[in-house]
Write a protein that holds these residues in place. Sequence first.
Motif, PDB file in Angstrom:
ATOM      1  N   VAL A  16     -46.332 -16.778   5.463  1.00 37.36           N
ATOM      2  CA  VAL A  16     -45.138 -17.206   6.200  1.00 37.36           C
ATOM      3  C   VAL A  16     -44.461 -15.979   6.803  1.00 37.36           C
ATOM      4  N   LEU A  17     -44.247 -15.993   8.107  1.00 38.50           N
ATOM      5  CA  LEU A  17     -43.463 -14.964   8.781  1.00 38.50           C
ATOM      6  C   LEU A  17     -42.171 -15.584   9.292  1.00 38.50           C
ATOM      7  N   GLN A  18     -41.068 -14.877   9.128  1.00 38.28           N
ATOM      8  CA  GLN A  18     -39.826 -15.256   9.797  1.00 38.28           C
ATOM      9  C   GLN A  18     -39.643 -14.329  10.987  1.00 38.28           C
ATOM     10  N   ILE A  19     -39.230 -14.904  12.113  1.00 37.41           N
ATOM     11  CA  ILE A  19     -39.056 -14.135  13.351  1.00 37.41           C
ATOM     12  C   ILE A  19     -37.662 -14.395  13.906  1.00 37.41           C
ATOM     13  N   ASP A  20     -37.023 -13.339  14.386  1.00 37.56           N
ATOM     14  CA  ASP A  20     -35.713 -13.506  15.020  1.00 37.56           C
ATOM     15  C   ASP A  20     -35.464 -12.332  15.963  1.00 37.56           C
ATOM     16  N   HIS A  21     -34.394 -12.452  16.746  1.00 36.44           N
ATOM     17  CA  HIS A  21     -34.026 -11.423  17.730  1.00 36.44           C
ATOM     18  C   HIS A  21     -32.609 -10.929  17.448  1.00 36.44           C
ATOM     19  N   THR A  22     -32.294  -9.770  18.010  1.00 34.81           N
ATOM     20  CA  THR A  22     -30.921  -9.276  17.990  1.00 34.81           C
ATOM     21  C   THR A  22     -30.750  -8.191  19.049  1.00 34.81           C
ATOM     22  N   PRO A  23     -29.569  -8.082  19.644  1.00 34.94           N
ATOM     23  CA  PRO A  23     -29.280  -6.877  20.425  1.00 34.94           C
ATOM     24  C   PRO A  23     -29.187  -5.704  19.451  1.00 34.94           C
ATOM     25  N   ASP A  75     -35.889 -20.168  14.411  1.00 38.67           N
ATOM     26  CA  ASP A  75     -34.749 -21.036  14.677  1.00 38.67           C
ATOM     27  C   ASP A  75     -35.058 -21.945  15.856  1.00 38.67           C
ATOM     28  N   ASN A  76     -34.049 -22.605  16.384  1.00 43.93           N
ATOM     29  CA  ASN A  76     -34.282 -23.621  17.409  1.00 43.93           C
ATOM     30  C   ASN A  76     -34.009 -23.134  18.829  1.00 43.93           C
ATOM     31  N   ALA A  77     -34.015 -21.811  19.036  1.00 45.47           N
ATOM     32  CA  ALA A  77     -33.824 -21.271  20.380  1.00 45.47           C
ATOM     33  C   ALA A  77     -34.961 -21.706  21.300  1.00 45.47           C
ATOM     34  N   ALA A  78     -34.682 -21.741  22.600  1.00 45.53           N
ATOM     35  CA  ALA A  78     -35.645 -22.253  23.584  1.00 45.53           C
ATOM     36  C   ALA A  78     -36.961 -21.504  23.549  1.00 45.53           C
ATOM     37  N   PRO A  85     -33.756 -26.164   9.866  1.00 44.75           N
ATOM     38  CA  PRO A  85     -32.875 -27.315  10.075  1.00 44.75           C
ATOM     39  C   PRO A  85     -31.616 -26.871  10.814  1.00 44.75           C
ATOM     40  N   VAL A  86     -31.123 -27.711  11.705  1.00 44.46           N
ATOM     41  CA  VAL A  86     -29.949 -27.371  12.507  1.00 44.46           C
ATOM     42  C   VAL A  86     -28.749 -27.133  11.594  1.00 44.46           C
ATOM     43  N   ALA A  87     -27.940 -26.132  11.941  1.00 44.46           N
ATOM     44  CA  ALA A  87     -26.696 -25.812  11.227  1.00 44.46           C
ATOM     45  C   ALA A  87     -26.937 -25.381   9.781  1.00 44.46           C
TER      46      ALA A  87
END
Length: 349
Positions: A3-10, A92-95, A117-119
Amino acid sequence: MEVLQIDHTPVDIILVDETFRQPLGRPYLTVAIDVYSRCIAGFLLSFDPPSATSVGLCIAHAASAKYSYLRALGIDDHEWPVSGIPGGLYVDNAAEFHSEALTRGCEQHGIALNYRPVATPHYGGIVERLIGTLMQMIHEVAGTTFSNPVERGDYDSDGQACMTLAELEQWMALAIVGRYHDDLHGGLLEPPIARWRRGVSVIGAPRSITQSQAFLVDFLPVLRRRVTREGFRLDHISYFSNALHPWIAERDRLGLFMIRRDPRDLSRIFALDQAGQFYVEVPCARLDRLSITLFEHRQAVARLKAEGRSHVDEDSIFRAVGKQRELARAAAAARPGVNLPGSLETAVL
């Protein structure tokens, strides 16, 4: 790599340009973390906002062996053994995480795509804590913006900025393999790299990719075009190969082709056959064309339109990019001690 979690940030830092060392702004970081070991599997730094492209390039980096990557950055005394095809992604649910490029790539390689899950932000807590850790490291670097104006105080982030995007990438890779992976992890009670190696010794190494280029193509952005007598045409650039002759002969009976392209190198595209079984690599129709990036392409088109050009064609785009590169070279030559960025020499960012 189950399992990998992926996300972005400035990123909390102001970077400068390669030639004049003037402030450009904050880049974005896309990062993938292996949930089991907490090792960083891959990352991408870019001035472009998060997109399907940044996600795809991050996944390709995560899956690929990194020996050559570290050597190219001049990091010869550290290892980064984390690689392999992920079992699943948690996002997450980003486009950009719902893009066709990502969903098709995951389907093709048997990668489960799971959405929070949302929220319920705590479901992505592992990657978010990692981002917090990396930003704390960034706060030690000249040009940092810190986390907020109160923390920054009177510090002049623009005035102190000194790192380029390429230099930050080198710094980030070294921070990962020379510091983060070897530090004791409070949740694991052991360094992430030690847990990775222990996991591999018990269950074996993750399934590896056999062809890095083919794997990357499966996650590149998707466009659709019809084949014509001249081949394919994308954003004013013509692409042709003799391999297209069977498709050209049947063009009136064929629908749209799925095209993938690497925004770092517009010298070629990859066209999927109508049965969806294989890609054909199609170079620029003019083989003597510069290898340019999508960013350079967009800059050139914007410049031509700003000059009042009512018609933008392929020749004018490549002339404009060539002129931009010559201006950058001349500016660098006029400033002692300034080195040309690698992209101006290799034509690939």
